[in-house]
Write an enzyme that holds these catalytic residues in place. Structure first.
Site, PDB file in Angstrom:
ATOM      1  N   ARG A  85     -32.664  26.607  34.636  1.00  0.00           N
ATOM      2  CA  ARG A  85     -34.111  26.899  34.661  1.00  0.00           C
ATOM      3  C   ARG A  85     -34.422  28.253  34.036  1.00  0.00           C
ATOM      4  NH1 ARG A  85     -37.193  24.316  38.913  1.00  0.00           N
ATOM      5  NH2 ARG A  85     -36.157  22.380  39.357  1.00  0.00           N
ATOM      6  N   ARG A 120     -48.391  29.274  31.005  1.00  0.00           N
ATOM      7  CA  ARG A 120     -48.757  28.368  32.094  1.00  0.00           C
ATOM      8  C   ARG A 120     -50.151  28.657  32.642  1.00  0.00           C
ATOM      9  NH1 ARG A 120     -48.875  25.529  34.750  1.00  0.00           N
ATOM     10  NH2 ARG A 120     -47.577  25.346  36.587  1.00  0.00           N
ATOM     11  N   TYR A 134     -36.277  10.613  43.778  1.00  0.00           N
ATOM     12  CA  TYR A 134     -37.702  10.895  43.528  1.00  0.00           C
ATOM     13  C   TYR A 134     -38.492   9.603  43.361  1.00  0.00           C
ATOM     14  CZ  TYR A 134     -36.752  15.854  42.958  1.00  0.00           C
ATOM     15  OH  TYR A 134     -36.397  17.148  43.188  1.00  0.00           O
ATOM     16  N   ASP A 159     -38.601  18.047  32.005  1.00  0.00           N
ATOM     17  CA  ASP A 159     -38.269  17.862  33.414  1.00  0.00           C
ATOM     18  C   ASP A 159     -37.574  16.523  33.581  1.00  0.00           C
ATOM     19  OD1 ASP A 159     -39.036  19.270  36.155  1.00  0.00           O
ATOM     20  OD2 ASP A 159     -38.977  17.106  36.445  1.00  0.00           O
ATOM     21  N   ARG A 162     -40.892  30.602  35.629  1.00  0.00           N
ATOM     22  CA  ARG A 162     -41.944  31.497  36.118  1.00  0.00           C
ATOM     23  C   ARG A 162     -41.526  32.935  36.333  1.00  0.00           C
ATOM     24  NH1 ARG A 162     -43.619  26.919  40.328  1.00  0.00           N
ATOM     25  NH2 ARG A 162     -41.365  26.997  40.400  1.00  0.00           N
TER      26      ARG A 162
HETATM   27  O1  CP3 Z   1     -33.599  24.786  32.654  1.00  0.00           O
HETATM   28  C1  CP3 Z   1     -34.634  24.891  31.952  1.00  0.00           C
HETATM   29  O2  CP3 Z   1     -35.097  25.999  31.589  1.00  0.00           O
HETATM   30  C2  CP3 Z   1     -35.252  23.621  31.426  1.00  0.00           C
HETATM   31  C3  CP3 Z   1     -36.274  23.068  32.186  1.00  0.00           C
HETATM   32  C4  CP3 Z   1     -36.048  22.284  33.461  1.00  0.00           C
HETATM   33  C5  CP3 Z   1     -37.101  22.142  34.392  1.00  0.00           C
HETATM   34  N1  CP3 Z   1     -36.727  21.257  35.343  1.00  0.00           N
HETATM   35  C6  CP3 Z   1     -38.398  22.823  34.286  1.00  0.00           C
HETATM   36  C7  CP3 Z   1     -39.272  22.946  35.467  1.00  0.00           C
HETATM   37  C8  CP3 Z   1     -34.985  21.517  33.936  1.00  0.00           C
HETATM   38  C9  CP3 Z   1     -33.590  21.365  33.359  1.00  0.00           C
HETATM   39  C10 CP3 Z   1     -35.423  20.856  35.122  1.00  0.00           C
HETATM   40  C11 CP3 Z   1     -34.599  19.895  35.867  1.00  0.00           C
HETATM   41  C12 CP3 Z   1     -35.079  19.424  37.177  1.00  0.00           C
HETATM   42  N2  CP3 Z   1     -36.362  19.121  37.563  1.00  0.00           N
HETATM   43  C13 CP3 Z   1     -34.216  19.123  38.278  1.00  0.00           C
HETATM   44  C14 CP3 Z   1     -32.717  19.215  38.260  1.00  0.00           C
HETATM   45  C15 CP3 Z   1     -32.216  20.601  38.347  1.00  0.00           C
HETATM   46  C16 CP3 Z   1     -32.628  21.357  39.589  1.00  0.00           C
HETATM   47  O3  CP3 Z   1     -33.307  22.375  39.419  1.00  0.00           O
HETATM   48  O4  CP3 Z   1     -32.255  20.957  40.689  1.00  0.00           O
HETATM   49  C17 CP3 Z   1     -35.026  18.676  39.330  1.00  0.00           C
HETATM   50  C18 CP3 Z   1     -34.549  18.265  40.711  1.00  0.00           C
HETATM   51  C19 CP3 Z   1     -36.383  18.672  38.864  1.00  0.00           C
HETATM   52  C20 CP3 Z   1     -37.582  18.236  39.608  1.00  0.00           C
HETATM   53  C21 CP3 Z   1     -38.575  19.326  39.745  1.00  0.00           C
HETATM   54  N3  CP3 Z   1     -39.392  19.780  38.730  1.00  0.00           N
HETATM   55  C22 CP3 Z   1     -38.859  20.098  40.894  1.00  0.00           C
HETATM   56  C23 CP3 Z   1     -38.184  19.934  42.245  1.00  0.00           C
HETATM   57  C24 CP3 Z   1     -39.874  21.015  40.545  1.00  0.00           C
HETATM   58  C25 CP3 Z   1     -40.588  22.009  41.432  1.00  0.00           C
HETATM   59  C26 CP3 Z   1     -39.693  23.211  41.579  1.00  0.00           C
HETATM   60  C27 CP3 Z   1     -40.448  24.508  41.461  1.00  0.00           C
HETATM   61  O5  CP3 Z   1     -39.751  25.523  41.251  1.00  0.00           O
HETATM   62  O6  CP3 Z   1     -41.666  24.528  41.570  1.00  0.00           O
HETATM   63  C28 CP3 Z   1     -40.163  20.829  39.171  1.00  0.00           C
HETATM   64  C29 CP3 Z   1     -41.108  21.606  38.347  1.00  0.00           C
HETATM   65  C30 CP3 Z   1     -40.492  22.427  37.262  1.00  0.00           C
HETATM   66  N4  CP3 Z   1     -39.593  21.954  36.357  1.00  0.00           N
HETATM   67  C31 CP3 Z   1     -40.771  23.791  36.955  1.00  0.00           C
HETATM   68  C32 CP3 Z   1     -40.018  24.114  35.830  1.00  0.00           C
HETATM   69  C33 CP3 Z   1     -40.021  25.412  35.060  1.00  0.00           C
HETATM   70  C34 CP3 Z   1     -41.793  24.670  37.654  1.00  0.00           C
HETATM   71  C35 CP3 Z   1     -43.123  24.248  37.082  1.00  0.00           C
HETATM   72  C36 CP3 Z   1     -44.138  25.351  36.872  1.00  0.00           C
HETATM   73  O7  CP3 Z   1     -44.139  26.014  35.834  1.00  0.00           O
HETATM   74  O8  CP3 Z   1     -45.014  25.479  37.721  1.00  0.00           O
END
Ligand code: CP3
Length: 328
Positions: free
Chosen positions: A3, A16, A128, A52, A7
């Protein structure tokens, strides 16, 4: 860093503030821009495309909302009919924005910097799809698995079948490696992991036919590692609960390891960040190791701490590339 686009970076928050999360994912110019932000600022060695794991769920036909409360799928998969309705989609049609973002990133960072594609592993994406959101314990998806094992296996198989072309499209667009994220595999006991989750991961990796290296991320998976090692992945990415040297001893040198600094350590003073990072590197002496975090970087991580982690790691690994052994 897991990630690494996110943020904790002010330039990400700036984008964003103007665009919703899914809008950023689906606009190649914005997705490419935020993917490149951590490369530009921190000099990370690889760039992961901004997207995502749930994008594929939406392309398979489920409604997806990604708000401040995390992901939500308001029409979850609960029956055979729901599974049968899921589409094996054409990634160049339904998710054209993703390969297009990869092409833009590759063009921008050049051939020396690996760009990574990714997808959710079937069990984690299935969690999910069935639960609708991530919940403690995963009672609904486990109940589905135990009551309707055949239908549940069909669901995982369907996800695997959709994921193969989805990843192939990312590879065709220039991804040098792909990652499968199995964040929730640790929820399963070993027999259930072997019966349900593992075959679907093996199906994807076999389906990719060795086009590029595959990195398989598993979280809280200590009890599963012997099985995880049979996934066919070239690299296992693990969290901080496991000891890299122990895994190397158990699994041998043919499987590379990625990880596993606790993201919370990046909230610590610099000495602690340095000590943990060097201990992590020294545990494998820099061999077959991709230094990374054990899970996603925390939102409140100071950027200078992320910077310090990257610099410490890069300096130490350069020294390991020379004959001298231990690094201080
Ligand atoms: O790694 C990177 O920089 C690439 C982007 C990436 C995101 N999600 C962006 C994201 C990757 C590789 C993921 C994978 C992902 N998404 C997983 C597997 C890896 C892990 O982290 O466990 C899972 C379970 C998800 C599902 C998901 N998407 C969740 C649980 C959330 C909320 C988490 C949070 O921090 O709010 C997201 C949203 C998400 N995906 C964000 C980002 C940057 C936050 C969104 C925002 O900008 O508000």
């Amino acid at each position: 860093m897991m990630r690494q686009a996110g943020r904790y970076l002010p330039e990400y928050r700036e984008i964003r503030a103007k665009h919703a999360f899914l809008e950023v994912c689906k606009t190649p110019q914005l997705a490419a821009e935020v993917s490149i932000q951590p490369f530009r600022r921190l000099g990370v060695d690889a760039v992961i495309v901004f997207s995502d794991i749930l994008i594929a769920a939406e392309a398979m036909g489920l409604r997806l909302e990604l708000g401040d409360a995390g992901p939500n799928l308001p029409n979850p998969v609960r029956s055979k009919l729901d599974v049968d309705r899921l589409k094996v989609f054409d990634p160049e049609e339904e998710t054209a924005f993703l390969p297009e973002a990869i092409r833009r990133i590759v063009k921008s960072v050049g051939p020396e910097v690996p760009v990574l594609g990714f997808a959710g592993a079937p069990w984690t994406l299935g969690c999910y799809m069935v639960e609708g959101k991530a919940k403690e314990g995963f009672a609904t998806v486990k109940s589905f698995l135990y009551h309707e094992p055949k239908i549940f296996r069909t669901l995982l198989h369907r996800i695997a079948q959709a994921t193969i072309p989805y990843l192939k499209a990312q590879i065709a667009a220039g991804a040098a490696a792909v990652q499968l994220f199995d964040t929730w595999c640790g929820e399963l006991n070993l027999p259930d992991y072997e019966e349900f989750a593992l075959p679907a991961v093996q199906e994807i990796i076999a389906g990719l036919g060795g086009l590029v290296p595959v990195i398989y991320y598993t979280k809280a998976s200590q009890h599963l590692l012997s099985a995880v090692a049979r996934s066919g992945a070239n690299v296992l990415s693990v969290d901080w609960r496991v000891d890299l040297a122990d895994i190397r001893t158990t699994l041998g040198p043919k499987i590379a390891l990625q990880g596993n600094v606790d993201p919370a350590v990046l909230l610590a003073p610099p000495e602690r960040i340095r000590d943990v990072t060097l201990a992590t590197i020294n545990s494998l002496a820099g061999h077959g190791h991709i230094l990374n975090l054990g899970h996603g970087i925390l939102q409140n991580t100071p950027v200078e701490n992320a910077q310090f982690f990257i610099e410490t790691g890069q300096r130490a690994l350069i020294q390991h590339a020379r004959p001298a052994a231990q690094v201080r």
